[in-house]
Design an enzyme around this catalytic site. Structure first.
Site, short mmCIF file in Angstrom:
data_model
loop_
_atom_site.label_atom_id
_atom_site.label_comp_id
_atom_site.label_asym_id
_atom_site.label_seq_id
_atom_site.Cartn_x
_atom_site.Cartn_y
_atom_site.Cartn_z
N ASP A 112 0.85 -1.19 0.00
CA ASP A 112 0.00 0.00 0.00
C ASP A 112 0.89 1.23 0.00
O ASP A 112 2.01 1.21 0.52
CB ASP A 112 -0.92 0.01 1.22
N ASP A 128 -6.86 -1.16 -4.85
CA ASP A 128 -7.94 -0.78 -3.93
C ASP A 128 -8.85 0.27 -4.57
O ASP A 128 -10.07 0.23 -4.39
CB ASP A 128 -7.38 -0.23 -2.62
#
Length: 155
Positions: A112, A128
């Site tokens: 991330d 995402d």
């Protein structure tokens, strides 16, 4: 066969994996770089799902991601949702699912990198974004376009 939607899903996976590779190669873990107003690039390794839920069950999330990706590919190929908004939502969901599946399978975590600085929110990635936008679009499709599909099928 909805080839353009599979190409879109593949492009999302490629973009996601390129950004993740760049972040892993250029940003030390837990370090942040200024990116855009209101957003930093922060390298985080997430072994869980959204908001790091189920972080001790990466194997289960890997299996679930793979199964969901296969189901999405089948539903997209069979044009279960024939309207462009349904197809687009499925392509975005598929690309996001595959992007995070690749990380879980090969690395044991999801990379991330996007961290909001204007509010406290989970760090997220390109895959995402595909999942969230695809999910919202799927809800819009179900609310506004599936009624018309049902009526047309009865006629």
């Amino acid at each position: 066969m909805p080839i353009p939607y599979f190409i879109l899903a593949a492009a999302l996976v490629a973009g996601d994996q390129l950004v993740k590779f760049w972040v892993r190669a250029n940003i030390p873990l837990h370090t942040h770089l200024d990116f855009l107003p209101g957003m930093d690039l922060t390298y985080v390794q997430n072994t869980g799902a959204a908001f790091s839920m189920f972080s001790r069950h990466t194997w289960m999330l890997t299996l679930l991601s793979g199964v969901v990706a296969v189901i999405l590919a089948i539903v997209l190929a069979k044009r279960v949702l024939p309207h462009w908004s349904g197809q687009l939502s499925l392509a975005l969901l598929l690309g996001g699912a595959i992007g995070n599946f690749i990380d879980r399978l090969l690395l044991g975590y999801v990379t991330d990198m996007f961290a909001t600085t204007f509010m406290n929110f989970a760090v997220f990635n390109v895959a995402d974004i595909g999942v969230v936008v695809g999910g919202v679009l799927l809800c819009v499709h179900v609310l506004f376009f599936m009624r018309g599909d049902k009526g047309a099928a009865k006629a």
